[in-house]
Design an enzyme around this catalytic site. Structure first.
Site, PDB file in Angstrom:
ATOM      1  N   GLU A 110       0.836  -1.200   0.000  1.00 14.23           N
ATOM      2  CA  GLU A 110       0.000   0.000   0.000  1.00 14.23           C
ATOM      3  C   GLU A 110       0.871   1.251   0.000  1.00 14.23           C
ATOM      4  OE1 GLU A 110      -3.930  -1.775   2.213  1.00 14.23           O
ATOM      5  OE2 GLU A 110      -2.388  -0.951   3.498  1.00 14.23           O
ATOM      6  N   CYS A 121       3.536   8.595   0.853  1.00 14.37           N
ATOM      7  CA  CYS A 121       4.098   7.685   1.846  1.00 14.37           C
ATOM      8  C   CYS A 121       4.207   6.323   1.146  1.00 14.37           C
ATOM      9  CB  CYS A 121       3.159   7.625   3.048  1.00 14.37           C
ATOM     10  SG  CYS A 121       3.667   6.429   4.278  1.00 14.37           S
ATOM     11  N   CYS A 161       7.115  -6.775   6.655  1.00 15.57           N
ATOM     12  CA  CYS A 161       8.255  -6.078   7.258  1.00 15.57           C
ATOM     13  C   CYS A 161       9.210  -7.068   7.901  1.00 15.57           C
ATOM     14  CB  CYS A 161       7.764  -5.073   8.305  1.00 15.57           C
ATOM     15  SG  CYS A 161       9.088  -4.007   8.922  1.00 15.57           S
ATOM     16  N   CYS A 211       7.837  -4.659  15.442  1.00 22.49           N
ATOM     17  CA  CYS A 211       7.263  -3.668  16.364  1.00 22.49           C
ATOM     18  C   CYS A 211       5.859  -4.126  16.775  1.00 22.49           C
ATOM     19  CB  CYS A 211       7.185  -2.300  15.703  1.00 22.49           C
ATOM     20  SG  CYS A 211       8.783  -1.700  15.113  1.00 22.49           S
ATOM     21  N   CYS A 237       2.552  -2.207  15.463  1.00 19.02           N
ATOM     22  CA  CYS A 237       2.420  -1.899  14.034  1.00 19.02           C
ATOM     23  C   CYS A 237       1.704  -3.036  13.291  1.00 19.02           C
ATOM     24  CB  CYS A 237       3.801  -1.669  13.438  1.00 19.02           C
ATOM     25  SG  CYS A 237       3.759  -1.320  11.665  1.00 19.02           S
ATOM     26  N   GLY A 293       7.209  -1.827   5.652  1.00 17.44           N
ATOM     27  CA  GLY A 293       8.585  -2.296   5.537  1.00 17.44           C
ATOM     28  C   GLY A 293       9.624  -1.428   6.212  1.00 17.44           C
ATOM     29  N   SER A 342      12.485   6.000  14.209  1.00 15.74           N
ATOM     30  CA  SER A 342      11.339   5.702  15.073  1.00 15.74           C
ATOM     31  C   SER A 342      11.876   5.283  16.427  1.00 15.74           C
ATOM     32  CB  SER A 342      10.514   4.576  14.445  1.00 15.74           C
ATOM     33  OG  SER A 342      10.130   4.954  13.149  1.00 15.74           O
ATOM     34  N   LEU A 343      11.918   6.223  17.337  1.00 12.01           N
ATOM     35  CA  LEU A 343      12.579   5.971  18.619  1.00 12.01           C
ATOM     36  C   LEU A 343      11.599   5.331  19.619  1.00 12.01           C
ATOM     37  CD1 LEU A 343      15.329   6.383  19.970  1.00 12.01           C
ATOM     38  CD2 LEU A 343      14.545   8.601  20.747  1.00 12.01           C
ATOM     39  N   ASN A 348      -2.260   5.130  16.275  1.00  4.69           N
ATOM     40  CA  ASN A 348      -3.380   4.619  15.482  1.00  4.69           C
ATOM     41  C   ASN A 348      -3.645   3.192  15.912  1.00  4.69           C
ATOM     42  OD1 ASN A 348      -3.452   7.012  13.793  1.00  4.69           O
ATOM     43  ND2 ASN A 348      -1.476   6.282  13.060  1.00  4.69           N
ATOM     44  N   CYS A 358      -0.282   5.987   9.890  1.00  2.00           N
ATOM     45  CA  CYS A 358       0.975   5.338  10.288  1.00  2.00           C
ATOM     46  C   CYS A 358       0.716   4.019  10.995  1.00  2.00           C
ATOM     47  CB  CYS A 358       1.727   6.207  11.291  1.00  2.00           C
ATOM     48  SG  CYS A 358       2.736   7.444  10.569  1.00  2.00           S
TER      49      CYS A 358
HETATM   50  N1  SAH Z   1      10.060   0.755   9.310  1.00  2.00           N
HETATM   51  C1  SAH Z   1      10.171   2.181   9.243  1.00  2.00           C
HETATM   52  C2  SAH Z   1       9.105   2.879   8.410  1.00  2.00           C
HETATM   53  C3  SAH Z   1       7.680   2.402   8.506  1.00  2.00           C
HETATM   54  S1  SAH Z   1       6.665   2.809   9.886  1.00  2.00           S
HETATM   55  C4  SAH Z   1      10.191   2.742  10.636  1.00  2.00           C
HETATM   56  O1  SAH Z   1       9.982   2.008  11.580  1.00  2.00           O
HETATM   57  O2  SAH Z   1      10.463   3.921  10.779  1.00  2.00           O
HETATM   58  C5  SAH Z   1       6.369   4.518   9.847  1.00  2.00           C
HETATM   59  C6  SAH Z   1       6.142   5.098  11.238  1.00  2.00           C
HETATM   60  O3  SAH Z   1       4.891   4.692  11.811  1.00  2.00           O
HETATM   61  C7  SAH Z   1       7.200   4.659  12.244  1.00  2.00           C
HETATM   62  O4  SAH Z   1       7.613   5.767  12.989  1.00  2.00           O
HETATM   63  C8  SAH Z   1       6.432   3.676  13.122  1.00  2.00           C
HETATM   64  O5  SAH Z   1       7.024   3.504  14.370  1.00  2.00           O
HETATM   65  C9  SAH Z   1       5.087   4.338  13.153  1.00  2.00           C
HETATM   66  N2  SAH Z   1       3.998   3.449  13.579  1.00  2.00           N
HETATM   67  C10 SAH Z   1       3.917   2.114  13.449  1.00  2.00           C
HETATM   68  N3  SAH Z   1       2.743   1.660  13.947  1.00  2.00           N
HETATM   69  C11 SAH Z   1       2.081   2.752  14.402  1.00  2.00           C
HETATM   70  C12 SAH Z   1       0.794   2.949  14.993  1.00  2.00           C
HETATM   71  N4  SAH Z   1      -0.027   1.931  15.200  1.00  2.00           N
HETATM   72  N5  SAH Z   1       0.430   4.213  15.293  1.00  2.00           N
HETATM   73  C13 SAH Z   1       1.245   5.262  15.041  1.00  2.00           C
HETATM   74  N6  SAH Z   1       2.459   5.143  14.479  1.00  2.00           N
HETATM   75  C14 SAH Z   1       2.873   3.901  14.158  1.00  2.00           C
END
Ligand code: SAH
Length: 346
Positions: free
Chosen positions: A94, A107, A114, A118, A121, A165, A220-221, A296, A339
């Site tokens: 997507e 985006c 992936c 996480c 996610c 990813g 993404s910290l 989200n 996100c």
């Molecule tokens: N793998 C990469 C890029 C994809 S995720 C990364 O981790 O940065 C893009 C962003 O969305 C990241 O900052 C991730 O931590 C965040 N993200 C993932 N799941 C989420 C959620 N349920 N709500 C809000 N942000 C989320």
């Protein structure tokens, strides 16, 4: 046995030139075909009208153009558009177009599923995984650029690698795609308008610095405390905050480009004073800004957005130390385009 046709877009311009030479044609045909493939976005060889019929037939006999297909378009009440993109092997990824008053942002995805895990996610839950090819990444951008022109009367202005990813686990293909996106023969976009977001792969961040890339980096910290980070991003056991800090310092020393930290604040996970203190401390290591992202929900009981009061505490503490902080509102939630929500529900 029938010859398996090769994807012509896996060839560089030089390889295309050599190909034409090898069949006794002019090398500049290679440039022409390259332009059709990348600049004009040709979906088949018949479109390449400045080539002779025989040449087109020769290409059709030996190559394919594995173009992506936008399978389904969904529109959110807030203007966000989500594309379900079908790949040549029928897998789906997507990508999302996010319009604001001043810009339109794509985006894009870098992998099917992936490599990482996480817990918050939706993409991480997908089992099937392969890396996207450079052209599959590039095509997503071209498709969104077309939609931006069609629906918002302006070309795409920004790209974020925040779709499905982990871009740094598909390093070479992501860099090749960005090379095409920024080259005059591709879309000619400025690398300053591209952000690659990583969950923090220290070795690859150093490699980016060594490769002198010109795009921006987001990390993404989500927590600056090692145990907490492992509990929500289990891979962090191997990619520790100590290594991440060192890699980011290396990145900054080489690129002088400020880092963005993405950070979601969850109730009972990272909403305490010690979490805030740890983030402020981590932010002192390299010039940076913090992007507080709204959570989200993806149906995981353990994760709940922290209160506004807690978010305000974070903002106050960061601003007090002069660290720029923004709060990113979710876009496209109603169509699962925000996100962390990309998971091909269709
Ligand atoms: N793998 C990469 C890029 C994809 S995720 C990364 O981790 O940065 C893009 C962003 O969305 C990241 O900052 C991730 O931590 C965040 N993200 C993932 N799941 C989420 C959620 N349920 N709500 C809000 N942000 C989320």
């Amino acid at each position: 046995m029938q010859e398996v046709k090769k994807d012509i877009r896996a060839l560089s311009k030089e390889e295309l030139r050599t190909f034409f030479e090898s069949i006794g044609d002019k090398t500049f045909r290679g440039n022409q075909v390259y332009e059709w493939l990348w600049n004009k976005g040709a979906h088949n060889f018949e479109e390449m009208t400045n080539l002779s019929k025989e040449t087109r037939k020769h290409l059709t006999d030996h190559f394919v153009i594995n173009h992506i297909q936008v399978d389904q378009i969904q529109k959110s009440a807030d203007g966000t558009i989500k594309n379900a993109v079908k790949l040549h092997d029928d897998l789906i990824v997507e990508s999302v177009l996010i319009p604001t008053k001043s810009r339109t942002t794509a985006c894009v995805s870098s992998q099917v599923g992936c490599s990482l895990d996480c817990k918050f996610c939706a993409t991480a839950k997908l089992k099937r995984m392969r890396n996207l090819n450079p052209d599959e990444i590039y095509d997503q951008v071209v498709a969104i650029d077309r939609e931006s022109r069609l629906y918002f009367n302006k070309p795409l202005s920004n790209i974020v690698f925040m779709g499905m990813g982990e871009p740094l686990m598909n390093y070479n293909n992501v860099l090749k795609a960005i090379e095409k996106i920024t080259s005059p023969e591709g879309l000619g976009m400025s690398p300053k308008r591209i952000t690659v977001s990583t969950s923090g792969v220290p070795k690859m961040i150093k490699k980016l610095a060594d490769d002198e890339v010109k795009f921006k980096l987001a990390v993404s910290l989500h927590s600056a405390i090692q145990e907490t980070r492992i509990s929500i991003m289990p891979f962090a056991e191997n990619f520790t905050l100590i290594d991440l800090k060192e890699a980011l310092q290396y990145w900054y020393a080489k690129t002088k480009s400020r880092i963005s930290y993405e950070y979601v604040v969850w109730k009972d996970i990272n909403d305490g004073q010690k979490d805030i203190d740890a983030l402020v401390q981590f932010c002192s290591y390299v010039p940076c800004k913090v992007n507080l992202i709204e959570y989200n929900p993806i149906g995981e009981e353990a994760f709940k957005q922290a209160s506004t009061k807690t978010i305000d505490k974070y903002i106050e503490a960061l601003e007090h130390r002069g660290i720029p902080v923004t709060v990113r509102r979710s876009r496209g939630k109603d169509i699962d385009a925000a996100c962390g929500q990309l998971a091909n529900k269709q």
